[in-house]
Enzyme design. Structure first.
Site, PDB file in Angstrom:
ATOM      1  N   CYS A  50     -16.314   2.149   1.379  1.00 41.62           N
ATOM      2  CA  CYS A  50     -15.110   1.339   1.614  1.00 41.62           C
ATOM      3  C   CYS A  50     -14.622   1.448   3.048  1.00 41.62           C
ATOM      4  CB  CYS A  50     -14.007   1.770   0.648  1.00 41.62           C
ATOM      5  SG  CYS A  50     -13.672   3.542   0.716  1.00 41.62           S
ATOM      6  N   HIS A  64      -7.583   0.654  -6.094  1.00 40.97           N
ATOM      7  CA  HIS A  64      -7.764  -0.169  -4.884  1.00 40.97           C
ATOM      8  C   HIS A  64      -8.415  -1.493  -5.313  1.00 40.97           C
ATOM      9  CE1 HIS A  64      -7.822  -1.174  -0.803  1.00 40.97           C
ATOM     10  NE2 HIS A  64      -8.683  -0.315  -0.300  1.00 40.97           N
ATOM     11  N   GLN A 106     -10.224  -3.991  -2.851  1.00 38.10           N
ATOM     12  CA  GLN A 106     -11.495  -3.431  -2.361  1.00 38.10           C
ATOM     13  C   GLN A 106     -12.632  -3.770  -3.334  1.00 38.10           C
ATOM     14  OE1 GLN A 106     -12.018  -1.195   0.537  1.00 38.10           O
ATOM     15  NE2 GLN A 106     -14.096  -1.796   0.063  1.00 38.10           N
ATOM     16  N   ARG A 135       0.872  -1.195   0.000  1.00 36.54           N
ATOM     17  CA  ARG A 135       0.000   0.000   0.000  1.00 36.54           C
ATOM     18  C   ARG A 135       0.894   1.225   0.000  1.00 36.54           C
ATOM     19  NH1 ARG A 135      -5.137   1.701   3.746  1.00 36.54           N
ATOM     20  NH2 ARG A 135      -6.046   0.146   2.346  1.00 36.54           N
ATOM     21  N   ASP A 169     -17.226   7.711  -0.853  1.00 30.69           N
ATOM     22  CA  ASP A 169     -15.881   7.564  -0.278  1.00 30.69           C
ATOM     23  C   ASP A 169     -15.547   8.894   0.408  1.00 30.69           C
ATOM     24  OD1 ASP A 169     -13.225   6.802   0.219  1.00 30.69           O
ATOM     25  OD2 ASP A 169     -12.552   7.086  -1.846  1.00 30.69           O
ATOM     26  N   ARG A 216     -13.769  -8.036   2.887  1.00 30.91           N
ATOM     27  CA  ARG A 216     -12.355  -7.812   2.544  1.00 30.91           C
ATOM     28  C   ARG A 216     -11.540  -9.055   2.901  1.00 30.91           C
ATOM     29  NH1 ARG A 216     -10.242  -2.949   2.322  1.00 30.91           N
ATOM     30  NH2 ARG A 216      -8.760  -4.009   0.977  1.00 30.91           N
TER      31      ARG A 216
HETATM   32  N1   CP Z   1     -11.176   0.217   2.896  1.00 34.79           N
HETATM   33  C1   CP Z   1      -9.886   0.145   3.290  1.00 34.79           C
HETATM   34  O1   CP Z   1      -8.963  -0.048   2.495  1.00 34.79           O
HETATM   35  O2   CP Z   1      -9.707   0.331   4.617  1.00 34.79           O
HETATM   36  P1   CP Z   1      -8.316   0.494   5.373  1.00 34.79           P
HETATM   37  O3   CP Z   1      -7.730   1.827   4.958  1.00 34.79           O
HETATM   38  O4   CP Z   1      -8.672   0.447   6.824  1.00 34.79           O
HETATM   39  O5   CP Z   1      -7.405  -0.630   4.966  1.00 34.79           O
HETATM   40  N1  NVA Z   2      -9.998   7.141  -1.093  1.00 36.03           N
HETATM   41  C1  NVA Z   2      -9.628   6.646   0.219  1.00 36.03           C
HETATM   42  C2  NVA Z   2      -9.888   5.195   0.335  1.00 36.03           C
HETATM   43  C3  NVA Z   2      -9.571   4.600   1.686  1.00 36.03           C
HETATM   44  C4  NVA Z   2      -9.820   3.133   1.751  1.00 36.03           C
HETATM   45  C5  NVA Z   2      -8.172   6.967   0.484  1.00 36.03           C
HETATM   46  O1  NVA Z   2      -7.348   6.714  -0.400  1.00 36.03           O
HETATM   47  O2  NVA Z   2      -7.859   7.490   1.558  1.00 36.03           O
END
Ligand code: CP
Ligand code: NVA
Length: 328
Positions: A269, A130, A133, A103, A227, A314
């Site tokens: 999400c 993502h 997700q 990530r 989101d 997830r």
């Molecule tokens: N939705 C998601 O990716 O959550 P986290 O940032 O908690 O991993």
């Molecule tokens: N768009 C958000 C998604 C988090 C799961 C971010 O990147 O912070």
């Protein structure tokens, strides 16, 4: 089939749907206590340059359930990106681990990692995409939908440039569903991405609609998705610009009613700004007078909201990705 997962389109329509079937079977096996470990003795690296609750926990629990070991490398504490290049780190991790979750910020980093690691690399979120997700999101939609996958309709409302909106656009087009994105013009998905979605839609029969008019986008939608308004890695100062721009796109009881369907479900999400119980929620309330940002608490906590089922999914979908790539 590539065993890495870097963008939502990587699996293709067939591979994506097969992965959902695998996830559903693993979910059922866990529920009935009949899960059989397929990853005994495997080692998996979890590299996070941004914070996470769901993605990290899903990878860790999925790996443990299947008999694998994990090593977590957080935003600090390793040499990655400071004293050691992505390529060198990839070679080192690839020599010790059977697979790597990553990530981070730019998509190019996870692509570079995959080029040099020699083992599968899974994108756990970048500024652009993502993909894991998406598997959980569509599994959740499928669990709440009785017809063929192609008869699903969903409307994303909010920041149309976020990794989630971009991923939903491509995933929906690839799967042949009815995809709507409601976003202000300034935050509309970039044109090349819309063209890519239209190209996919021409092959799959998907309907793709991008509009700045939420009412048009919501009409008839079986799922409403939003989101956060400012994503990880974006400057805090963006809130001042985004709040006025995105307030017309927040999900309220009126938004849900605008679908004209009593069975519309709400997806997010997570994490979500839906009340004032968090530091961020209180800051938004103080500064803009809003209780909750992208979604009102009355929707988040309503019977239509399936966000925690989506979060649990997830685990099952990430487990499917690990087993498909590394299982016997
Ligand atoms: N939705 C998601 O990716 O959550 P986290 O940032 O908690 O991993
Ligand atoms: N768009 C958000 C998604 C988090 C799961 C971010 O990147 O912070």
């Amino acid at each position: 089939m590539t065993r890495s997962l870097l963008t939502p389109a990587d699996l293709g329509r067939k591979g994506f749907l097969e992965m959902l079937d695998r996830a559903a079977a693993l979910k059922e096996a866990k529920r009935t206590g009949t899960e059989r470990p397929a990853l005994t003795g495997r080692n998996i690296a979890l590299v996070f340059q941004k914070d996470s609750t769901r993605t990290r926990c899903a990878f860790e629990v999925a790996a443990h359930d299947q008999g694998a070991h994990v090593t977590y490398l957080g935003p600090s504490g390793s040499h990655l990106g400071r004293e050691e290049s992505v390529a060198d780190t990839a070679r080192v991790l690839g020599s010790m681990f059977d697979g790597i979750e990553f990530r981070g910020f730019g998509q190019e980093t996870v692509e570079e990692l995959a080029r040099h690691a020699g083992v599968p690399v899974w994108n756990g979120l970048t500024d652009e995409w993502h993909p894991t997700q998406m598997l959980a999101d569509v599994l959740t939609m499928r669990e709440h939908h009785s017809g063929e996958i192609g008869s699903i309709s969903f409307c994303f409302t909010g920041d149309g440039r976020s990794n989630i909106a971009r991923s939903l656009l491509i995933t929906g087009a690839m799967l042949g569903v009815d995809v709507r994105i409601a976003a202000p013009a300034e935050l509309s998905p970039p044109e090349p991405l819309v063209q890519e979605a239209q190209c996919l839609a021409a092959a799959t029969g998907a309907r793709v609609r991008i509009t700045d008019d939420p009412a048009t986008a919501l009409d008839g939608a079986a799922f409403v998705y939003t989101d956060v308004w400012v994503s990880m890695g974006e400057p805090d100062a963006e809130w001042d610009r985004r709040v006025p721009l995105l307030t017309p796109y927040r999900v309220t009881a009126e938004t849900m009613a605008a679908t004209g369907r009593p069975d519309t479900r709400f997806l997010h999400c997570l994490p979500a700004v839906h009340d004032t119980t968090t530091e961020l929620g209180r800051r938004i309330h103080r500064r803009y007078g809003l209780a909750g940002a992208e979604v009102a608490d009355e929707v988040f906590t309503s019977a239509a909201s399936v966000v925690f089922q989506q979060a649990e999914n997830r685990l099952h979908t990430i487990k499917a990705v690990l087993v498909a790539a590394l299982g016997e």
